[in-house]
Design an enzyme around this catalytic site. Structure first.
Site, PDB file in Angstrom:
ATOM      1  N   GLY A  83       0.825  -1.201   0.000  1.00 11.49           N
ATOM      2  CA  GLY A  83       0.000   0.000   0.000  1.00 11.49           C
ATOM      3  C   GLY A  83       0.858   1.250   0.000  1.00 11.49           C
ATOM      4  O   GLY A  83       0.540   2.249  -0.641  1.00 11.49           O
ATOM      5  N   ASN A 163      -7.094   5.363   8.872  1.00 14.05           N
ATOM      6  CA  ASN A 163      -6.621   4.146   9.526  1.00 14.05           C
ATOM      7  C   ASN A 163      -6.526   4.269  11.041  1.00 14.05           C
ATOM      8  O   ASN A 163      -6.524   3.263  11.744  1.00 14.05           O
ATOM      9  CB  ASN A 163      -5.243   3.758   8.968  1.00 14.05           C
ATOM     10  CG  ASN A 163      -4.251   4.901   9.018  1.00 14.05           C
ATOM     11  OD1 ASN A 163      -4.506   6.007   8.554  1.00 14.05           O
ATOM     12  ND2 ASN A 163      -3.093   4.642   9.599  1.00 14.05           N
ATOM     13  N   GLN A 195      -8.098   0.941   3.966  1.00 13.45           N
ATOM     14  CA  GLN A 195      -8.946   0.569   5.104  1.00 13.45           C
ATOM     15  C   GLN A 195     -10.410   0.380   4.701  1.00 13.45           C
ATOM     16  O   GLN A 195     -11.198  -0.208   5.442  1.00 13.45           O
ATOM     17  CB  GLN A 195      -8.855   1.637   6.196  1.00 13.45           C
ATOM     18  CG  GLN A 195      -7.492   1.786   6.823  1.00 13.45           C
ATOM     19  CD  GLN A 195      -7.101   0.619   7.703  1.00 13.45           C
ATOM     20  OE1 GLN A 195      -7.946  -0.139   8.172  1.00 13.45           O
ATOM     21  NE2 GLN A 195      -5.806   0.461   7.937  1.00 13.45           N
ATOM     22  N   THR A 253       9.711  -8.458 -11.601  1.00  9.72           N
ATOM     23  CA  THR A 253       8.915  -9.654 -11.861  1.00  9.72           C
ATOM     24  C   THR A 253       7.714  -9.701 -10.924  1.00  9.72           C
ATOM     25  O   THR A 253       7.857  -9.546  -9.706  1.00  9.72           O
ATOM     26  CB  THR A 253       9.771 -10.923 -11.661  1.00  9.72           C
ATOM     27  OG1 THR A 253      10.907 -10.852 -12.520  1.00  9.72           O
ATOM     28  CG2 THR A 253       8.963 -12.171 -11.980  1.00  9.72           C
ATOM     29  N   CYS A 341       2.721   1.879  11.112  1.00 10.69           N
ATOM     30  CA  CYS A 341       3.872   2.441  10.409  1.00 10.69           C
ATOM     31  C   CYS A 341       4.547   3.550  11.197  1.00 10.69           C
ATOM     32  O   CYS A 341       5.624   4.007  10.838  1.00 10.69           O
ATOM     33  CB  CYS A 341       3.438   2.979   9.037  1.00 10.69           C
ATOM     34  SG  CYS A 341       2.763   1.700   7.971  1.00 10.69           S
TER      35      CYS A 341
END
Length: 400
Positions: A83, A163, A195, A253, A341
């Site tokens: 995110g 959040n 959220q 990838t 975070c």
């Protein structure tokens, strides 16, 4: 008689996880879908041979499924690594890709740090940043938004649901206002809906957004997978370079198993949405009512009604949120003070500060976020422990 806290031992302790806004467990049905990709489909989607084409086909189908949920086009879906990366791509990619047309960006003061830190970087690079205030319940001020939009505004970023305090913004209403000011497609409107996935209607046409951020770790999917909806025709500059994957916007990838897990998690969340929303809203309201009732000097943070069904964020006068989180942890209750975070940051939460809370309460908030495994018994257990934990912390504080 000993206090309830003293009677609880590790042996008979109940375990109650109430930090679903930080991270959810991997749903067994999601893991089941991922296993074949982990075991067998290891071909590089960029390879021309059969195994590569198989992997490429899986990604193509995954984009179709996500697009169907969002009422978008498959070519408007970009898979990323998280995110945070998705927010970075939306904000930085839009700014750098459109800087010849303007250098003014608008963000709300309660955005996730993935957006706010990107805005800080843009400011260092010569962009002008306007930070929108919110009211005491965490909703942006529409009148201020109108006044902030200028001729050279190229991007506005406002999260769908916060959040930390769960406040739900009127995204469709905001979109209509932005459209009044649009000139040659600008300003673009981005929303972080991490959220909100599996909770709110994320039909991008109804919401009127140009870019939308999603990720897997909030919807019982795998970690390390994100998704950006980018409306057709929007110019973005990639922030990860070195390959032509994801329409040239995200080199590297593709993580096939996580992409499949993310899609399955999103589909399952949509299927359970209405039933789970009702159940969690009832539990949330019961929890809030009894916290306020049992703990003096307790304030609910965020809008009382326009909030996520699973979010309970309160400030309790006389205690430190971090101390309460650690005490509850000893009794098998897992909560937080805000964004995971920012867990190591000792400064008051930027979200709590933005809602004009008093200095004495700025460090006293705690966030409980409910999830699929949360029961009324869990909430009742917390309601037994929490008041005593608060009382114990207040007593200790008064003795210092």
């Amino acid at each position: 008689m000993k206090a309830l806290l003293d009677l609880i031992t590790t042996k008979n302790m109940k375990s109650v996880y109430l930090d679903y806004a930080a991270s959810t467990y991997l749903d067994p049905a999601v893991l089941k879908k991922m296993i074949p990709c982990l075991r067998g489909y290891f071909g590089n989607p960029s390879s021309m041979h059969k195994m590569g084409r198989q992997s490429k086909s899986i990604i193509k189908n995954a984009k179709h499924d996500i697009a169907e949920i969002l009422n978008a086009k498959p070519e408007e879906i970009i898979f990323t690594g998280s995110g945070t990366e998705t927010d970075n791509l939306a904000v930085l990619g839009t700014a750098y890709g459109n800087r010849s047309k303007g250098k003014h960006i608008i963000v709300s003061k309660i955005e996730h740090k993935a957006v706010l830190e990107a805005a800080k970087k843009l400011k260092r690079d010569g962009f002008e940043i306007t930070y929108l205030n919110v009211d005491s319940s965490g909703l942006i001020k529409i009148s201020e938004l109108k006044k902030s939009i200028k001729q050279d505004t190229i991007l506005i970023s406002i999260m769908t649901a916060n959040n930390e305090i769960g406040a739900i913004q009127p995204i469709a209403e905001i979109s209509k206002i932005i459209k009044i000011f649009k000139n040659k497609g600008l300003p673009l409107f981005h929303t972080d809906a991490c959220q909100a996935a599996g909770v709110l209607d994320l039909n991008v046409n109804k919401l009127g957004v140009d870019l939308m951020t999603l990720n897997g770790s909030k919807i019982y999917g795998p970690k390390g997978i994100g998704c950006l909806y980018v409306k057709s025709g929007i110019k973005l500059e990639p922030i990860i370079i070195g390959g032509e994957q994801e329409w040239g916007l995200r080199a590297g990838t593709e993580n096939l198993a996580s992409i499949i897990g993310f899609v399955e998690a999103f589909k399952l969340a949509e299927k359970l949405k209405f039933k789970e929303n009702k159940r969690l809203t009832n539990l949330r309201n019961y929890f809030i009512k009894n916290i306020i009732k049992s703990i003096p000097d307790c304030r609910l943070n965020g809008h009382p009604a326009k909030r996520l069904p699973n979010n309970v964020n309160v400030s309790i006068k006389g205690i430190e949120g971090e101390s309460l989180v650690l005490m509850l942890d000893k009794y098998g209750i897992f909560a937080s003070t805000g964004s995971a975070c920012s867990a190591s940051d000792l400064e008051p939460s930027h979200v709590i500060s933005a809602i004009d809370i008093s200095p004495e309460l700025s460090h006293s908030n705690i966030r409980f976020t409910l999830g699929r495994k949360t029961t009324k018994k869990d909430i009742d257990y917390v309601l037994k422990i929490l008041p005593q934990a608060v009382k114990k912390l207040k007593t200790a504080s008064s003795l210092r």
